[in-house]
Design a protein around this motif. Structure first.
Motif, PDB file in Angstrom:
ATOM      1  N   LEU A 145      29.700  41.013  42.394  1.00 40.80           N
ATOM      2  CA  LEU A 145      30.930  41.378  42.834  1.00 40.80           C
ATOM      3  C   LEU A 145      31.022  42.277  43.828  1.00 40.80           C
ATOM      4  O   LEU A 145      32.071  41.891  45.043  1.00 40.80           O
ATOM      5  CB  LEU A 145      32.123  41.707  41.827  1.00 40.80           C
ATOM      6  CG  LEU A 145      33.629  41.893  41.889  1.00 40.80           C
ATOM      7  CD1 LEU A 145      34.312  40.859  42.354  1.00 40.80           C
ATOM      8  CD2 LEU A 145      33.920  42.500  40.489  1.00 40.80           C
ATOM      9  N   MET A 146      30.336  43.311  43.650  1.00 40.72           N
ATOM     10  CA  MET A 146      30.085  44.168  44.726  1.00 40.72           C
ATOM     11  C   MET A 146      29.538  43.593  46.115  1.00 40.72           C
ATOM     12  O   MET A 146      30.233  44.085  47.105  1.00 40.72           O
ATOM     13  CB  MET A 146      29.023  45.331  44.259  1.00 40.72           C
ATOM     14  CG  MET A 146      29.549  46.284  43.221  1.00 40.72           C
ATOM     15  SD  MET A 146      28.182  47.029  42.464  1.00 40.72           S
ATOM     16  CE  MET A 146      27.478  47.830  43.875  1.00 40.72           C
ATOM     17  N   ARG A 147      28.719  42.650  46.128  1.00 39.22           N
ATOM     18  CA  ARG A 147      28.261  42.244  47.264  1.00 39.22           C
ATOM     19  C   ARG A 147      29.582  41.563  48.003  1.00 39.22           C
ATOM     20  O   ARG A 147      29.399  41.315  49.052  1.00 39.22           O
ATOM     21  CB  ARG A 147      26.964  41.250  46.870  1.00 39.22           C
ATOM     22  CG  ARG A 147      25.689  42.150  46.716  1.00 39.22           C
ATOM     23  CD  ARG A 147      24.575  41.177  46.603  1.00 39.22           C
ATOM     24  NE  ARG A 147      24.716  40.180  45.596  1.00 39.22           N
ATOM     25  CZ  ARG A 147      24.036  40.297  44.449  1.00 39.22           C
ATOM     26  NH1 ARG A 147      23.510  41.364  44.165  1.00 39.22           N
ATOM     27  NH2 ARG A 147      24.255  39.255  43.616  1.00 39.22           N
ATOM     28  N   SER A 148      30.078  40.642  47.282  1.00 43.07           N
ATOM     29  CA  SER A 148      31.008  39.991  48.055  1.00 43.07           C
ATOM     30  C   SER A 148      32.355  40.614  48.439  1.00 43.07           C
ATOM     31  O   SER A 148      33.085  40.257  49.426  1.00 43.07           O
ATOM     32  CB  SER A 148      31.662  38.840  46.916  1.00 43.07           C
ATOM     33  OG  SER A 148      32.333  39.389  45.922  1.00 43.07           O
ATOM     34  N   THR A 149      32.566  41.919  47.679  1.00 38.76           N
ATOM     35  CA  THR A 149      33.795  42.577  48.057  1.00 38.76           C
ATOM     36  C   THR A 149      33.383  43.931  48.847  1.00 38.76           C
ATOM     37  O   THR A 149      34.469  44.605  49.390  1.00 38.76           O
ATOM     38  CB  THR A 149      34.745  42.845  46.947  1.00 38.76           C
ATOM     39  OG1 THR A 149      33.949  43.683  45.931  1.00 38.76           O
ATOM     40  CG2 THR A 149      34.988  41.651  46.204  1.00 38.76           C
ATOM     41  N   GLY A 150      32.222  44.589  48.807  1.00 37.76           N
ATOM     42  CA  GLY A 150      32.030  45.777  49.229  1.00 37.76           C
ATOM     43  C   GLY A 150      32.517  46.828  48.335  1.00 37.76           C
ATOM     44  O   GLY A 150      32.496  47.939  48.750  1.00 37.76           O
ATOM     45  N   ARG A 151      32.765  46.644  47.195  1.00 41.62           N
ATOM     46  CA  ARG A 151      33.269  47.748  46.398  1.00 41.62           C
ATOM     47  C   ARG A 151      32.341  48.653  45.760  1.00 41.62           C
ATOM     48  O   ARG A 151      31.147  48.204  45.728  1.00 41.62           O
ATOM     49  CB  ARG A 151      34.379  46.950  45.209  1.00 41.62           C
ATOM     50  CG  ARG A 151      35.523  46.447  45.582  1.00 41.62           C
ATOM     51  CD  ARG A 151      36.427  46.073  44.596  1.00 41.62           C
ATOM     52  NE  ARG A 151      37.608  45.622  44.944  1.00 41.62           N
ATOM     53  CZ  ARG A 151      38.676  45.516  43.906  1.00 41.62           C
ATOM     54  NH1 ARG A 151      38.673  45.787  42.766  1.00 41.62           N
ATOM     55  NH2 ARG A 151      39.921  45.134  44.464  1.00 41.62           N
ATOM     56  N   THR A 152      32.759  49.734  45.444  1.00 40.44           N
ATOM     57  CA  THR A 152      31.699  50.730  44.878  1.00 40.44           C
ATOM     58  C   THR A 152      31.765  50.584  43.330  1.00 40.44           C
ATOM     59  O   THR A 152      32.808  50.413  42.672  1.00 40.44           O
ATOM     60  CB  THR A 152      32.252  52.308  45.179  1.00 40.44           C
ATOM     61  OG1 THR A 152      32.265  52.414  46.643  1.00 40.44           O
ATOM     62  CG2 THR A 152      31.312  53.146  44.424  1.00 40.44           C
ATOM     63  N   LEU A 153      30.435  50.579  42.934  1.00 41.41           N
ATOM     64  CA  LEU A 153      30.263  50.395  41.439  1.00 41.41           C
ATOM     65  C   LEU A 153      30.225  51.660  40.806  1.00 41.41           C
ATOM     66  O   LEU A 153      29.852  52.700  41.113  1.00 41.41           O
ATOM     67  CB  LEU A 153      28.744  49.903  41.009  1.00 41.41           C
ATOM     68  CG  LEU A 153      28.226  49.851  39.599  1.00 41.41           C
ATOM     69  CD1 LEU A 153      29.167  48.668  38.862  1.00 41.41           C
ATOM     70  CD2 LEU A 153      26.633  49.558  39.673  1.00 41.41           C
TER      71      LEU A 153
END
Length: 331
Positions: A145-153
Motif C-alpha cells: 500500500l505504501m508503494r502504491s500511494t506514497g504514504r508513510t508507515l
C-alpha cells in the motif's frame, strides 16, 4: 550566512534516545492530561498501576502515534499514513490523524475485537482487513500500500518515534510518583508484544529493573533475549491477548532491550484472567487481557517487587461479552 542544520531528534535515520523520549513526553503533556497512577496494596506491599485504559482511545498507543504523526512534514501529512495494528495502535493513529487532518488507512486482522474495529472506523480511518488466522502478512500488505500511494508507515513498535512516544508513559509516571511520595521508581513491569512500550520505558527509566511480560506461547521477545538473536513465534497458540500477538520483535526494539538487560517473563491465560478480575474488583476499572499481563506476573509471584514498582495497565479495549466471560472464568 550560517547553514541551518536539521534537528537531530527529527532525523529518520537516528536511533531512539532518552532525549527523544523527553521530547515526546513534552508533546504528549501539551495535549493530554496524565493518566492516573493508582496505588494497589498486595499483602501489605504497595505497587503503582498506570491506568492507560483511561486514555482517549483506551490505551497507551496514543502516545507513540501522536509523537510520530505530529512530526510529519506538510507533504507527508497531505499524502497520509498507513498503520498496522490489532486495534489499539489503530485507534491511536486514527485519533492523531483526525486531529491533524491526515488521511489514514489501517491494516487490521479480520479477527480483531469488534470493539476495536468499530472504534477505529468511528475515528475516521479507513480499515483494510487481512486474514491473520490464514497466515497473511500485515507488513507485506502495508508495504504494498505504501508503494502504491506514497504514504508513510506508522509501525506499532518498530519505529523510532513510536518507541519514544510510548516511553513518555515512564516520564509521566515518575513525575507523578515524585510528587506523591518524593521518590522515583526502582522497578517497572510492562506488558510486551513487539517491544515498543518496553523499549520506550527502558530509555525513559534507565536506572530501573525492567520486566517485559508476554502471554504463554507468544514469548518471542523472551526467547530473543535468551538466545541473543531475534526469534519468531513458530507455533502460535490461542490467547485472549490480541494486542500482544506479535510474531517477532524488530531489530530497533531488540537492540534497546538487549542493551538494558531486560528480564522477560510469561503468564498464563488463567493468571491474566485473575489480574483482570482484581483490577475490576479493587480499582473498579476495565482492563483488556493484553493490558493485564504485567499485573498478572506480579500476582503470580514472578516478579520480585521493589520498594517502588510501576505496573502498566496498558489498555481497556475489550468487547463487553468477552470481558464478562473472562471475569466469570468461562473463557
Amino acid at each position: 550566512m550560517t547553514e541551518q542544520r536539521p534537528d537531530p531528534l527529527t532525523d529518520p535515520e537516528r536511533s531512539p534516545s532518552r532525549e527523544g523520549v523527553l521530547r515526546a513526553a513534552a508533546k504528549v503533556a501539551a495535549i493530554l492530561p496524565p493518566t492516573p497512577l493508582l496505588p494497589l496494596d498486595l499483602d501489605g506491599v504497595t505497587i503503582w498501576c498506570k491506568a492507560e485504559m483511561l486514555q482517549p482511545i483506551g490505551a497507551f498507543k496514543i502516545r507513540g502515534a501522536w509523537h510520530r504523526l505530529s512530526d510529519l512534514d506538510e507533504a507527508q501529512r497531505r499524502t497520509g499514513v498507513v498503520g498496522v495494528s490489532s486495534g489499539n495502535h489503530a485507534q491511536g493513529v486514527a485519533w492523531a490523524a483526525r486531529r491533524l487532518g491526515i488521511p489514514a488507512t489501517i491494516v487490521m486482522p479480520n479477527d480483531a475485537p469488534r470493539a476495536k474495529l468499530a472504534a477505529t472506523r468511528a475515528l475516521g480511518a479507513e480499515v483494510l482487513l487481512y486474514d491473520r488466522p490464514g497466515g497473511e502478512d500485515r507488513d507485506a500488505i502495508a508495504h504494498k500500500l505504501m508503494r502504491s500511494t506514497g504514504r508513510t508507515l506508522v509501525h506499532p513498535f518498530g519505529d523510532v518515534w513510536v518507541i519514544e512516544g510510548q516511553g513518555s508513559l515512564g516520564i509521566e509516571a515518575n513525575a507523578q510518583l515524585k510528587t506523591m511520595v518524593g521518590t522515583t521508581f526502582d522497578t517497572v513491569v510492562a506488558c510486551c508484544g513487539g517491544g515498543g512500550l518496553t523499549a520506550g520505558l527502558a530509555l525513559a527509566l534507565p536506572d530501573t529493573r525492567l520486566f517485559a511480560v508476554e502471554p504463554e506461547g507468544w514469548d518471542d521477545v523472551g526467547r530473543s533475549l535468551a538466545t541473543g538473536s531475534i526469534q519468531h513465534v513458530a507455533d502460535p497458540t490461542p490467547t485472549a491477548c490480541d494486542a500482544l500477538q506479535t510474531p517477532s520483535t524488530y531489530p530497533i526494539n531488540f537492540a534497546v532491550l538487549q542493551r538494558r538487560n531486560v528480564t522477560a517473563l510469561t503468564v498464563s491465560e488463567a493468571q491474566i484472567r485473575k489480574a483482570m478480575r482484581l483490577v475490576f474488583d479493587r480499582l473498579h476499572l476495565v482492563v483488556e487481557p493484553g493490558g493485564a499481563a504485567a499485573l498478572a506476573a506480579v500476582l503470580a509471584g514472578k516478579v520480585e517487587v521493589g520498594k517502588h514498582t510501576l505496573v502498566t495497565l496498558s489498555g481497556g479495549n475489550v468487547d463487553a461479552n468477552h470481558f464478562a466471560a473472562m471475569l466469570k472464568g468461562s473463557e
